[in-house]
Design a protein around this motif. Structure first.
Motif, mmCIF file in Angstrom:
data_model
loop_
_atom_site.group_PDB
_atom_site.id
_atom_site.type_symbol
_atom_site.label_atom_id
_atom_site.label_comp_id
_atom_site.label_asym_id
_atom_site.label_seq_id
_atom_site.Cartn_x
_atom_site.Cartn_y
_atom_site.Cartn_z
ATOM 1 N N ASN A 126 -63.132 76.732 -10.929
ATOM 2 C CA ASN A 126 -63.403 75.508 -11.683
ATOM 3 C C ASN A 126 -62.697 74.286 -11.098
ATOM 4 N N THR A 164 -53.474 75.438 -6.800
ATOM 5 C CA THR A 164 -54.448 76.346 -6.187
ATOM 6 C C THR A 164 -54.490 76.157 -4.674
ATOM 7 N N THR A 166 -56.646 77.687 -2.170
ATOM 8 C CA THR A 166 -57.959 77.401 -1.567
ATOM 9 C C THR A 166 -58.607 76.175 -2.218
ATOM 10 N N ASP A 308 -48.307 87.430 -2.981
ATOM 11 C CA ASP A 308 -48.804 88.356 -1.955
ATOM 12 C C ASP A 308 -47.728 89.312 -1.442
ATOM 13 N N ILE A 330 -48.846 84.414 -11.138
ATOM 14 C CA ILE A 330 -50.018 83.775 -10.512
ATOM 15 C C ILE A 330 -51.325 84.450 -10.932
HETATM 16 N N1 EPU Z 1 -57.205 79.083 -10.400
HETATM 17 C C1 EPU Z 1 -57.939 78.528 -11.412
HETATM 18 N N2 EPU Z 1 -59.007 77.733 -11.086
HETATM 19 C C2 EPU Z 1 -59.333 77.463 -9.800
HETATM 20 C C3 EPU Z 1 -58.586 78.033 -8.765
HETATM 21 C C4 EPU Z 1 -57.508 78.839 -9.103
HETATM 22 O O1 EPU Z 1 -57.670 78.759 -12.585
HETATM 23 O O2 EPU Z 1 -60.312 76.739 -9.572
HETATM 24 C C5 EPU Z 1 -56.061 79.970 -10.715
HETATM 25 C C6 EPU Z 1 -56.260 81.418 -10.221
HETATM 26 O O3 EPU Z 1 -57.032 82.161 -11.108
HETATM 27 C C7 EPU Z 1 -54.831 81.890 -10.095
HETATM 28 C C8 EPU Z 1 -54.082 80.621 -9.661
HETATM 29 O O4 EPU Z 1 -54.930 79.533 -9.994
HETATM 30 O O5 EPU Z 1 -54.366 82.300 -11.350
HETATM 31 C C9 EPU Z 1 -53.755 80.534 -8.186
HETATM 32 O O6 EPU Z 1 -54.880 80.897 -7.420
HETATM 33 P P1 EPU Z 1 -55.214 80.235 -6.009
HETATM 34 O O7 EPU Z 1 -56.430 79.402 -6.150
HETATM 35 O O8 EPU Z 1 -54.002 79.596 -5.447
HETATM 36 O O9 EPU Z 1 -55.585 81.521 -5.164
HETATM 37 P P2 EPU Z 1 -56.646 81.554 -3.985
HETATM 38 O O10 EPU Z 1 -56.648 80.239 -3.324
HETATM 39 O O11 EPU Z 1 -57.915 82.109 -4.485
HETATM 40 C C10 EPU Z 1 -54.994 82.254 -2.068
HETATM 41 C C11 EPU Z 1 -54.878 83.402 -1.116
HETATM 42 C C12 EPU Z 1 -54.471 84.650 -1.868
HETATM 43 C C13 EPU Z 1 -53.137 84.375 -2.561
HETATM 44 C C14 EPU Z 1 -53.248 83.144 -3.465
HETATM 45 C C15 EPU Z 1 -51.951 82.743 -4.125
HETATM 46 C C16 EPU Z 1 -56.459 82.820 0.618
HETATM 47 C C17 EPU Z 1 -57.734 83.089 1.303
HETATM 48 N N3 EPU Z 1 -56.151 83.586 -0.422
HETATM 49 O O12 EPU Z 1 -56.002 82.623 -3.019
HETATM 50 O O13 EPU Z 1 -54.308 85.684 -0.908
HETATM 51 O O14 EPU Z 1 -52.752 85.490 -3.337
HETATM 52 O O15 EPU Z 1 -53.741 82.026 -2.712
HETATM 53 O O16 EPU Z 1 -50.992 82.477 -3.170
HETATM 54 O O17 EPU Z 1 -55.716 81.943 1.026
HETATM 55 C C18 EPU Z 1 -54.237 87.890 -0.125
HETATM 56 O O18 EPU Z 1 -54.122 87.462 1.036
HETATM 57 O O19 EPU Z 1 -54.052 89.129 -0.393
HETATM 58 C C19 EPU Z 1 -54.592 86.998 -1.214
HETATM 59 C C20 EPU Z 1 -55.086 87.418 -2.379
#
Ligand code: EPU
Length: 421
Positions: A126, A164, A166, A308, A330
């Protein structure tokens, strides 16, 4: 399906070379959509997720080739014309959603499959969509696809209510070609976000504040291809700290970036590991007295302790002296490994986002199953110290994020074999 067979009890000794960071490589590969022409990236690990991102770019009309030298990956995005990331690919790797920002920036149109939930949590996008809307995109959801349109994105003030990684990356890539200035507030500060900014700046983007919670991006009209070397993988580095710690080993970790792992070094030293920088890398020695100490940790965005690494630390704490308390802040469901570790004799209680680990004298080999990438890594940590043989099933998760894991571990003296079923 491949399995790993590990006979525990060997202290790991020797040197290991850390690979390039998966979570830096993936957004940077997506960023090449912004710079039509030949981009050359170095230190790109040979992993399943990298192949999936290559397939995503190829499915759009890009050309991707590997060279033998220095993990080089050549990506030519001149011919990209299909602005779609299909369900078949997004469902195998949610990081495919990182193409949304760059596609919107370059073409003003994108159709990207909406990622579903995953083993560690709901993981909505979102905030990615909120940011694009603020930049003037019209977004609809059709047949499971996010369809985004805008003539040209315009700069906007975007405030994330949750940090966040990504999300910050997607909007940074959307903003570099937008009309005007974009401010990302409460932005992620992870080294991978900074590495993406590094490549974008080399392409000609105007970005300031990287590594702080306020990133400012002034859009430019075009970007040129890059020639860029990505950072070492800090999570792989941390995982090798855990391997050394649990086996009472002595490892020299080479090609790692110590400044990226401050919170890890601190926590592992509290647990009794001896960690020192040397000319050739980072020397890590398992606790001298042979006893690991219990720890208390809460995961948080960078520079805090990374989610991680939570599973791998938990595996280590299973055999520490005392009671450890691990709080996962997280992701809402990132304790799946606890049940598997219990099958190896660990004493872990989970209550909501809290895991209480009471150290036991030893773990016992068992048949266990990987549920996600880092959970798999934690099972390897546990297996390396367990008495007897552990068989880890579903290691395709591990192959998504750890390059040549059994080769690197065997070289350090571990008794580890891949069995292809
Ligand atoms: N979130 C929201 N809304 C959004 C985006 C995120 O509510 O639009 C929430 C998520 O649900 C979560 C929190 O924000 O509770 C943090 O999530 P984030 O978006 O930071 O995670 P991500 O970007 O999807 C990346 C890594 C993950 C790592 C997390 C946290 C990449 C490709 N992936 O994920 O890596 O755990 O950041 O550091 O960069 C892994 O390598 O094993 C892995 C899962």
């Amino acid at each position: 399906m491949d399995k790993l067979l590990i006979r525990g009890g060997k202290a790991l000794r020797g040197e290991v070379e850390i690979s390039g960071a998966k979570n830096a490589a993936l957004p940077i590969m997506a960023a090449t959509i912004l710079s039509p022409g030949l981009n050359t990236l170095y230190n790109i690990p040979d992993l399943k997720d990298i192949k999936t991102m290559s397939t995503v770019l190829e499915s759009m009309g890009g050309k991707v080739a590997r060279a033998d030298e220095d993990g080089a990956l050549m990506i030519n995005t001149e011919g990209v014309e299909t602005v779609e990331a299909p369900y078949e690919l997004v469902k195998t790797m949610r990081a495919s959603v990182l193409t949304l920002g760059p596609l919107m920036a370059r073409f003003g149109y994108a159709r990207v499959s909406m990622p579903g939930g995953c083993a560690i949590g709901a993981r909505p996008i979102n905030l990615h969509l909120m940011g694009l809307e603020k930049m003037g995109a019209e977004i609809t959801l059709s047949q499971g696809y996010v369809v985004a349109r805008a003539e040209r994105l315009k700069g906007a003030d975007i405030n994330f209510d949750t940090v966040t990684v990504t999300g910050t990356e997607n909007l940074m890539m959307a903003a570099v070609l937008a009309n005007g200035v974009t401010r990302l507030e409460n932005a992620a500060r992870e080294p991978e976000v900074c590495d993406l900014a590094g490549v974008l700046i080399q392409m000609g983007a105007h970005i300031t504040g990287v590594g702080t919670p306020l990133i400012e991006i002034e859009g430019v009209n075009e970007l040129k291809p890059a020639n860029y070397r990505i950072i070492p993988d800090r999570i792989e580095t941390g995982t090798f700290l855990a391997f050394a710690g649990i086996t009472g080993g002595d490892i020299l970790i080479k090609n790692c970036e110590v400044t990226h792992i401050g919170s890890l070094i601190k926590k592992f030293m509290e647990a009794g590991l001896n960690i020192n920088e040397e000319a050739g890398g980072l020397r890590v020695i398992g606790p001298h007295a042979g006893i690991l100490k219990a720890a208390e940790v809460a995961t948080s965005p960078y520079p805090g302790f990374p989610t991680d690494m939570q599973a791998q630390l938990m595996a280590l704490m299973c055999v520490a002296d005392g009671t450890s308390i691990i709080r996962e802040t997280i992701f809402e469901n990132r304790f799946m490994h606890a049940a598997e570790l219990r099958r190896m004799g660990a004493n872990i209680e989970v209550e909501d986002n809290l895991a209480i680990v009471k150290g036991v004298n030893k773990l016992l080999g068992a048949q266990v199953m990987a549920t996600d990438l880092r959970a798999s890594a934690s099972l390897v940590v546990a297996a390396l110290a367990a008495e007897g043989e552990t068989i880890i099933d579903r290691i395709y998760h591990l192959d998504r994020g750890y390059e040549k894991i059994e080769y690197k571990l065997s070289k350090l003296g571990a008794d580890i074999h891949r069995v292809s079923a």
